[in-house]
Design a protein around this motif. Structure first.
Motif, mmCIF file in Angstrom:
data_model
loop_
_atom_site.group_PDB
_atom_site.id
_atom_site.type_symbol
_atom_site.label_atom_id
_atom_site.label_comp_id
_atom_site.label_asym_id
_atom_site.label_seq_id
_atom_site.Cartn_x
_atom_site.Cartn_y
_atom_site.Cartn_z
ATOM 1 N N VAL A 198 0.838 -1.204 0.000
ATOM 2 C CA VAL A 198 0.000 0.000 0.000
ATOM 3 C C VAL A 198 0.871 1.252 0.000
ATOM 4 C CG1 VAL A 198 -1.637 1.359 1.363
ATOM 5 C CG2 VAL A 198 -1.992 -1.095 1.062
ATOM 6 N N MET A 199 1.968 1.224 0.747
ATOM 7 C CA MET A 199 2.870 2.373 0.778
ATOM 8 C C MET A 199 3.431 2.672 -0.607
ATOM 9 S SD MET A 199 4.342 4.820 2.327
ATOM 10 C CE MET A 199 4.035 4.475 4.066
ATOM 11 N N LEU A 200 3.788 1.642 -1.359
ATOM 12 C CA LEU A 200 4.294 1.846 -2.717
ATOM 13 C C LEU A 200 3.225 2.474 -3.607
ATOM 14 C CD1 LEU A 200 6.296 -1.482 -3.246
ATOM 15 C CD2 LEU A 200 7.224 0.816 -2.873
ATOM 16 N N GLN A 201 1.979 2.028 -3.440
ATOM 17 C CA GLN A 201 0.880 2.607 -4.209
ATOM 18 C C GLN A 201 0.678 4.078 -3.847
ATOM 19 O OE1 GLN A 201 -1.046 1.204 -6.681
ATOM 20 N NE2 GLN A 201 0.436 -0.472 -6.588
ATOM 21 N N LEU A 202 0.808 4.382 -2.568
ATOM 22 C CA LEU A 202 0.646 5.766 -2.120
ATOM 23 C C LEU A 202 1.743 6.665 -2.683
ATOM 24 C CD1 LEU A 202 -0.322 5.165 1.615
ATOM 25 C CD2 LEU A 202 -1.821 6.003 -0.201
ATOM 26 N N LYS A 203 2.962 6.156 -2.735
ATOM 27 C CA LYS A 203 4.067 6.943 -3.285
ATOM 28 C C LYS A 203 3.854 7.221 -4.769
ATOM 29 C CE LYS A 203 7.681 5.634 0.002
ATOM 30 N NZ LYS A 203 9.004 4.989 0.195
#
Length: 227
Positions: free
Chosen positions: A99-104
């Protein structure tokens, strides 16, 4: 703070120097009566405050968190929300690496879009050919609206103590109100855009306050004064 009243203060160069401290190097601090009265009033109010209401605090915290859950879900793209196992945990600042990668990635897209819009805005503003002096007449950021009069002229008066100007009266000559949304008096001037039109100017204003009031007015001229 009250214990400072009557305290002896010594010049700093004497206090840390090797020379003998004399009476001339010292003063006695006396707190102004109004300051002491204000502090004593705050202490008295604190001493009679209502007892801690655990049930009320839990209720308010629950309502606040539920609002945050909805806000987070509304702000994020649906495809990211669907990857979040528990929106409550996410709201507290935790998520999986995926999810963090998607947010970035989403953040990078947002930054590009903001830069595009900002560039377009600057180009549009530069094309307006509005004198700097006229732009300067609508700089009321953080000033509170105290009066709004409409008729043959639109007159807005301000409390400028929170702003960056002493000019407290704005007059829009020969106005045509295109949009007036919300209760403007009592709110503060947040943001404005000014456009050139055939017979004058079109002013867009967003105000800070409940429901973010808006005002759009076309006018022949913009006048300001300090009353």
């Amino acid at each position: 703070m009250l214990e400072h009243d009557g305290q002896v203060l010594t010049r700093i160069d004497k206090a840390f120097g090797e020379e003998e401290v004399t009476e001339e190097d010292q003063i006695v601090y006396h707190m102004p009566p109004e300051e002491r009265a204000h502090i004593e009033k705050l202490i008295a109010e604190y001493d009679v405050r209502s007892p801690f209401d655990e049930k009320k605090c839990k209720k308010e915290y629950k309502e606040s968190m539920e609002w945050n859950f909805r806000y987070q879900a509304e702000q994020l793209p649906r495809e990211i929300v669907e990857q979040i196992a528990d929106i409550r945990v996410f709201t507290l600042g935790y998520c999986t690496r995926e999810v963090m990668l998607q947010l970035k990635k989403q953040s990078a897209k947002n930054r590009i879009e903001m830069e595009r819009v900002s560039t377009q805005y600057r180009e549009t503003m530069m094309a307006q050919d509005i004198p700097h002096e006229i732009h300067g007449r609508v700089q009321y950021h953080d000033c509170t609206v105290t009066e709004l009069l409409t008729g043959d002229e639109v007159v807005i008066r301000f409390d400028t103590r929170g702003g960056f100007t002493n000019i407290n009266k704005l007059t829009l000559v020969a106005p045509e109100i295109i949009k007036q949304k919300g209760e403007i008096v009592g709110t503060y001037w947040l943001y404005q855009e000014l456009y050139r039109i055939d017979n004058g100017y079109e002013l867009h204003v967003l105000f800070g306050g409940e429901n973010m009031p808006e005002l759009i007015v076309r006018c022949a001229d913009i006048l300001v004064e300090e009353e």
